[in-house]
Design a protein around this motif. Structure first.
Motif, PDB file in Angstrom:
ATOM      1  N   PRO A   4       0.829  -1.205   0.000  1.00  0.00           N
ATOM      2  CA  PRO A   4       0.000   0.000   0.000  1.00  0.00           C
ATOM      3  C   PRO A   4       0.862   1.253   0.000  1.00  0.00           C
ATOM      4  CG  PRO A   4      -0.112  -1.098   2.135  1.00  0.00           C
ATOM      5  CD  PRO A   4       0.661  -1.993   1.227  1.00  0.00           C
ATOM      6  N   TYR A 233      -7.246  -4.472  -1.616  1.00  0.00           N
ATOM      7  CA  TYR A 233      -6.122  -4.003  -2.433  1.00  0.00           C
ATOM      8  C   TYR A 233      -6.430  -4.191  -3.918  1.00  0.00           C
ATOM      9  CZ  TYR A 233      -4.982  -8.945  -1.468  1.00  0.00           C
ATOM     10  OH  TYR A 233      -5.051 -10.320  -1.275  1.00  0.00           O
ATOM     11  N   THR A 238      -2.689   0.115  -4.493  1.00  0.00           N
ATOM     12  CA  THR A 238      -3.500   0.293  -3.281  1.00  0.00           C
ATOM     13  C   THR A 238      -3.026   1.583  -2.632  1.00  0.00           C
ATOM     14  OG1 THR A 238      -3.608  -2.105  -3.041  1.00  0.00           O
ATOM     15  CG2 THR A 238      -4.216  -0.769  -1.116  1.00  0.00           C
ATOM     16  N   TRP A 240      -3.731   4.579   0.251  1.00  0.00           N
ATOM     17  CA  TRP A 240      -4.416   5.077   1.444  1.00  0.00           C
ATOM     18  C   TRP A 240      -4.337   6.590   1.439  1.00  0.00           C
ATOM     19  CZ3 TRP A 240      -6.408   2.354   5.912  1.00  0.00           C
ATOM     20  CH2 TRP A 240      -6.433   0.952   5.748  1.00  0.00           C
TER      21      TRP A 240
END
Ligand SMILES: O=C(O)[C@H](O)[C@@H](O)[C@H](O)[C@H](O)COP(=O)(O)O
Length: 260
Positions: A4, A233, A238, A240
């Motif tokens: 991520p 994901y 992915t 955030w």
């Protein structure tokens, strides 16, 4: 699974504005290269905050709204037009202000719609709609969405996949009915993790200090049944998208100091 990426913004307003700008660029690029784009929207304060920021964005109409497919990651299973439905809130925040092609806006069924009050039948109906939209190379019965957005709950839920409940354990179906959701209303429809993972990019939105614990748990190696956000994901990326309060329990080493 790709690692991520994190971007931390000063506060939730800036996070929403920056995410909206990022989304415009992503959609414009997809439409330039493929002639259309597909997004999965999420409900909740952060999801609707992003839509409101998009509605107010100066570059908003760089998007060709008539060539955009909109889907939902989850929906509260309530009657059509209920103010608590995610699609109702999305219409108020953005959709009613832009010239979408109604045939390309794929709302999840309402509890007084074609499937009546049967959430499982409604989920199957939406799964069938997704399968019809999936292209030849897109296995798993779901289109390869350009961006699938997910708000993150304080318990690490995403969509209507709540910790330890059956829906987060689903490995075959793409859409399921949810009963006994701890976040009201109790009956919902939700994409499952396999469907979420069909997206090219998954963007997780978390702002506010009430999300700091969930962000830390989800990014610290927790399992997806205990922390559904940890299982969300994309096939290519992915991301955030956080504000500083939501990132406040993360080790600083996890995200670049430049993001602000
Ligand atoms: O139907 C819903 O409630 C949403 O889809 C849900 O998954 C939401 O995104 C999270 O609960 C975060 O909500 P907030 O952004 O309001 O905290």
């Amino acid at each position: 699974m790709n690692a991520p990426q994190l971007v931390v913004h000063r506060d939730k307003e800036l996070m929403a504005q920056a995410a909206a700008a990022r989304l415009i660029t992503k959609v414009v690029d997809a439409q330039a290269s493929r002639g259309s784009a597909s997004l999965v929207l999420t409900g909740g304060r952060n999801g609707n905050g992003l839509l409101a920021a998009l509605a107010a964005a100066p570059a908003r109409d760089a998007i060709d709204w008539g060539r955009l497919d909109l889907w939902w990651g989850d929906e509260r299973f309530l009657p059509e037009g209920d103010p608590e439905r995610n699609v109702t809130q999305a219409r108020e925040a953005l959709l009613d202000a832009v010239p979408l092609d109604p045939a390309r806006v794929h709302a999840m069924p309402a509890s007084d719609g074609a499937y009546g009050s049967d959430a499982e039948a409604a989920a199957e109906g939406y799964a069938a709609e997704l399968a019809r939209a999936a292209g030849p190379g897109e296995h798993g019965g779901v289109p390869a969405f350009d961006v699938l957005m997910l708000g993150v709950g304080p318990d690490t839920h995403v969509a209507s996949l709540f910790p330890e409940l059956p829906a987060v354990r689903e490995t075959e179906r793409t859409v399921v009915g949810v009963h006994g959701a701890p976040k009201p209303p109790p009956i919902r429809i939700s994409l499952t993790l396999p469907a979420i993972r069909a997206a090219r990019e998954v963007w997780l939105l978390a702002a506010g200090d009430d999300k700091a614990g969930a962000v830390k748990i989800a990014l610290s190696g927790a399992g997806e049944v205990q922390a559904p956000a940890a299982g969300a994901y994309g096939s290519a990326r992915t991301l955030w998208l956080l504000d500083e309060p939501a990132a406040s329990q993360l080790p600083r080493s996890l995200y670049p100091p430049a993001s602000a």
